[in-house]
Design a protein around this motif. Sequence first.
Motif, mmCIF file in Angstrom:
data_model
loop_
_atom_site.group_PDB
_atom_site.id
_atom_site.type_symbol
_atom_site.label_atom_id
_atom_site.label_comp_id
_atom_site.label_asym_id
_atom_site.label_seq_id
_atom_site.Cartn_x
_atom_site.Cartn_y
_atom_site.Cartn_z
ATOM 1 N N LYS A 98 10.199 9.394 3.068
ATOM 2 C CA LYS A 98 9.093 8.432 3.110
ATOM 3 C C LYS A 98 9.476 7.162 2.372
ATOM 4 C CE LYS A 98 5.486 11.717 3.939
ATOM 5 N NZ LYS A 98 4.202 12.273 3.584
ATOM 6 N N LEU A 99 10.208 7.296 1.277
ATOM 7 C CA LEU A 99 10.668 6.110 0.556
ATOM 8 C C LEU A 99 11.611 5.286 1.429
ATOM 9 C CD1 LEU A 99 11.275 7.577 -3.010
ATOM 10 C CD2 LEU A 99 9.320 6.241 -2.198
ATOM 11 N N GLN A 155 0.830 -1.205 0.000
ATOM 12 C CA GLN A 155 0.000 0.000 0.000
ATOM 13 C C GLN A 155 0.864 1.255 0.000
ATOM 14 O OE1 GLN A 155 -2.397 -0.858 3.476
ATOM 15 N NE2 GLN A 155 -4.198 -1.189 2.211
ATOM 16 N N LEU A 156 1.925 1.239 0.778
ATOM 17 C CA LEU A 156 2.802 2.411 0.839
ATOM 18 C C LEU A 156 3.516 2.634 -0.492
ATOM 19 C CD1 LEU A 156 4.225 1.948 4.433
ATOM 20 C CD2 LEU A 156 2.600 3.689 3.654
ATOM 21 N N ILE A 157 3.949 1.551 -1.121
ATOM 22 C CA ILE A 157 4.584 1.679 -2.440
ATOM 23 C C ILE A 157 3.555 2.198 -3.448
ATOM 24 C CG2 ILE A 157 5.589 0.375 -4.365
ATOM 25 C CD1 ILE A 157 6.938 -1.408 -2.194
ATOM 26 N N GLY A 158 2.350 1.641 -3.413
ATOM 27 C CA GLY A 158 1.289 2.107 -4.307
ATOM 28 C C GLY A 158 0.953 3.573 -4.076
ATOM 29 N N ALA A 159 0.910 3.998 -2.810
ATOM 30 C CA ALA A 159 0.633 5.405 -2.505
ATOM 31 C C ALA A 159 1.753 6.300 -3.008
ATOM 32 C CB ALA A 159 0.446 5.581 -0.997
ATOM 33 N N ALA A 160 2.993 5.867 -2.830
ATOM 34 C CA ALA A 160 4.124 6.668 -3.314
ATOM 35 C C ALA A 160 4.094 6.787 -4.836
ATOM 36 C CB ALA A 160 5.451 6.050 -2.849
ATOM 37 N N LEU A 161 3.794 5.678 -5.521
ATOM 38 C CA LEU A 161 3.705 5.719 -6.986
ATOM 39 C C LEU A 161 2.559 6.618 -7.453
ATOM 40 C CD1 LEU A 161 4.369 1.997 -7.952
ATOM 41 C CD2 LEU A 161 5.817 3.969 -8.475
ATOM 42 N N THR A 162 1.430 6.526 -6.773
ATOM 43 C CA THR A 162 0.279 7.361 -7.142
ATOM 44 C C THR A 162 0.587 8.831 -6.901
ATOM 45 O OG1 THR A 162 -1.222 5.547 -6.624
ATOM 46 C CG2 THR A 162 -2.179 7.751 -6.734
ATOM 47 N N ASP A 163 1.197 9.149 -5.753
ATOM 48 C CA ASP A 163 1.594 10.538 -5.494
ATOM 49 C C ASP A 163 2.554 11.042 -6.569
ATOM 50 O OD1 ASP A 163 0.019 10.817 -3.277
ATOM 51 O OD2 ASP A 163 1.658 10.662 -1.823
ATOM 52 N N TRP A 164 3.480 10.190 -6.972
ATOM 53 C CA TRP A 164 4.452 10.583 -7.992
ATOM 54 C C TRP A 164 3.770 10.788 -9.345
ATOM 55 C CZ3 TRP A 164 6.616 7.494 -12.107
ATOM 56 C CH2 TRP A 164 7.645 8.144 -12.790
ATOM 57 N N LEU A 165 2.882 9.851 -9.721
ATOM 58 C CA LEU A 165 2.214 9.946 -11.029
ATOM 59 C C LEU A 165 1.222 11.105 -11.093
ATOM 60 C CD1 LEU A 165 1.554 6.174 -11.755
ATOM 61 C CD2 LEU A 165 3.106 7.672 -13.007
ATOM 62 N N TRP A 166 0.441 11.295 -10.032
ATOM 63 C CA TRP A 166 -0.620 12.299 -10.066
ATOM 64 C C TRP A 166 -0.156 13.675 -9.622
ATOM 65 C CZ3 TRP A 166 -5.419 9.365 -7.729
ATOM 66 C CH2 TRP A 166 -5.844 8.416 -8.648
ATOM 67 N N TYR A 167 0.766 13.728 -8.666
ATOM 68 C CA TYR A 167 1.136 15.019 -8.068
ATOM 69 C C TYR A 167 2.614 15.354 -8.214
ATOM 70 C CZ TYR A 167 -3.269 13.789 -5.845
ATOM 71 O OH TYR A 167 -4.557 13.382 -5.624
#
Length: 143
Positions: free
Chosen positions: A122-123, A103-115
């Motif tokens: 955090k990584l 979930q944390l990896i997915g959240a980091a990827l989503t934050d990177w892709l969207w924002y």
Amino acid sequence: MEYAMGAFLLGALTVMTKGVNFRAAQHLGSGGGAMANYIVATLLSGLLLSGDEDASALMTGFLEAPGWLYWGGVFGVVSFVINIASLRHMNLLLSTGCMLVGQLIGAALTDWLWYQAVVPGKLAGIALLAVGVLYDKWKCCND
């Protein structure tokens, strides 16, 4: 503070859902467990919508939404299947630790892709948590 408490509650409910879904699959088979899960969710969603004064506006928005928004349902089904498969080979606590890292990896990827916003610290925290989960798995299975 109430949002943080809500997030903690959501985390607890997510883990309980994993356990219940696994038990449902044991009793009803994977397909039956998934079907029971989604029938109940559909009925509860219908009840929630029936009590909403703006239900027709919600349905119009639902029908006009871009197609990519429906991928959440696809991810939910894939998540259910992976949950059932993983709990056949590991306990709920280890599965939850692995899920948390994912979930944390997915959240980091989503934050990177969207924002375009990912904090290196955090990584590092995600990496540290992953090492802890792997250590727990290694220690658990080599004692």
